[in-house]
Write a protein that holds these residues in place. Sequence first.
Motif, short mmCIF file in Angstrom:
data_model
loop_
_atom_site.label_atom_id
_atom_site.label_comp_id
_atom_site.label_asym_id
_atom_site.label_seq_id
_atom_site.Cartn_x
_atom_site.Cartn_y
_atom_site.Cartn_z
N GLU A 1 85.58 -0.50 -15.66
CA GLU A 1 84.90 -1.01 -16.85
C GLU A 1 84.56 0.16 -17.78
O GLU A 1 83.80 1.07 -17.40
CB GLU A 1 83.64 -1.77 -16.47
N ALA A 2 85.13 0.15 -18.98
CA ALA A 2 84.97 1.28 -19.90
C ALA A 2 83.51 1.51 -20.28
O ALA A 2 83.08 2.66 -20.48
CB ALA A 2 85.81 1.05 -21.16
N ALA A 3 82.72 0.45 -20.40
CA ALA A 3 81.33 0.59 -20.84
C ALA A 3 80.39 0.93 -19.70
O ALA A 3 79.20 1.17 -19.94
CB ALA A 3 80.87 -0.71 -21.52
N CYS A 4 80.89 1.00 -18.48
CA CYS A 4 80.03 1.27 -17.32
C CYS A 4 79.96 2.77 -17.06
O CYS A 4 80.99 3.45 -17.01
CB CYS A 4 80.56 0.55 -16.08
N PRO A 5 78.76 3.32 -16.86
CA PRO A 5 78.63 4.76 -16.62
C PRO A 5 79.04 5.19 -15.21
O PRO A 5 79.21 6.38 -14.95
CB PRO A 5 77.14 5.02 -16.85
N ARG A 6 79.17 4.23 -14.30
CA ARG A 6 79.51 4.57 -12.91
C ARG A 6 81.02 4.73 -12.76
O ARG A 6 81.79 3.84 -13.12
CB ARG A 6 79.00 3.48 -11.97
#
Length: 227
Positions: free
Chosen positions: A67-72
């Motif tokens: 997921e591009a918007a996920c920081p993990r």
Amino acid sequence: MAQVELDDEGGRVVHVVTDDESAAGCPSCGVLSTSVKGHAVTRPRDVPYGQAPLHLVWHKRRWRCREAACPRGSFTESLPAVPARARVTSRLRTECGAGIAQRFSCVKAGAEHYAVSWPVAHRAFIAHVDPVLAQPLPPVTVLGIDETRRGKVKWAQDPVTGRWFVLADRWHTGIVDAAGTGGLLAHIDGRTAAKVAEWIAEQPDSWPGRDHPRHDRPVRVLPAGGH
């Protein structure tokens, strides 16, 4: 799936892999991953089963979060029964806490039975009893009060006068439901009447005669106002 083998001491070693698709969900964004980054092995303790020791070996996958918007960037599988970085399963904590509260004589006995450390067993016990202790106390008609000394009196000598004086004399006051279940309601540090009266004043107004507790022996008045 699981595979069971015996170790050199006759204990059972159970190798398991994850069979729950939700474990591939990213803990940060919740998106299910389909990209395996690697593998990891953990050995969480679980509830005992049978007489032979049981050792759990969990072969987990490490997933990439796409997921591009996920920081993990990545995460390792976890389940509600075995949260991330948990060294014991949730059901072991639950069973251990209930066992200490209901069957074992102390935290140490529960820790030894479930093969966990004393701090782990104590936290499980606290988690079990906290919701119970948070509930209002039941209606009580007669209070039983008793004093318990914690250890022996400690004396010290004044270096100037040479006179001995009490350095420590620790007491607990136990309060029980004398006319009901006989269960312990509270342990109060100290043994003064003021401490007992303070605790009683905090209890429900529905308690009849709450300002007249009954002692298990005749009251004796101390110079400091003790009972």
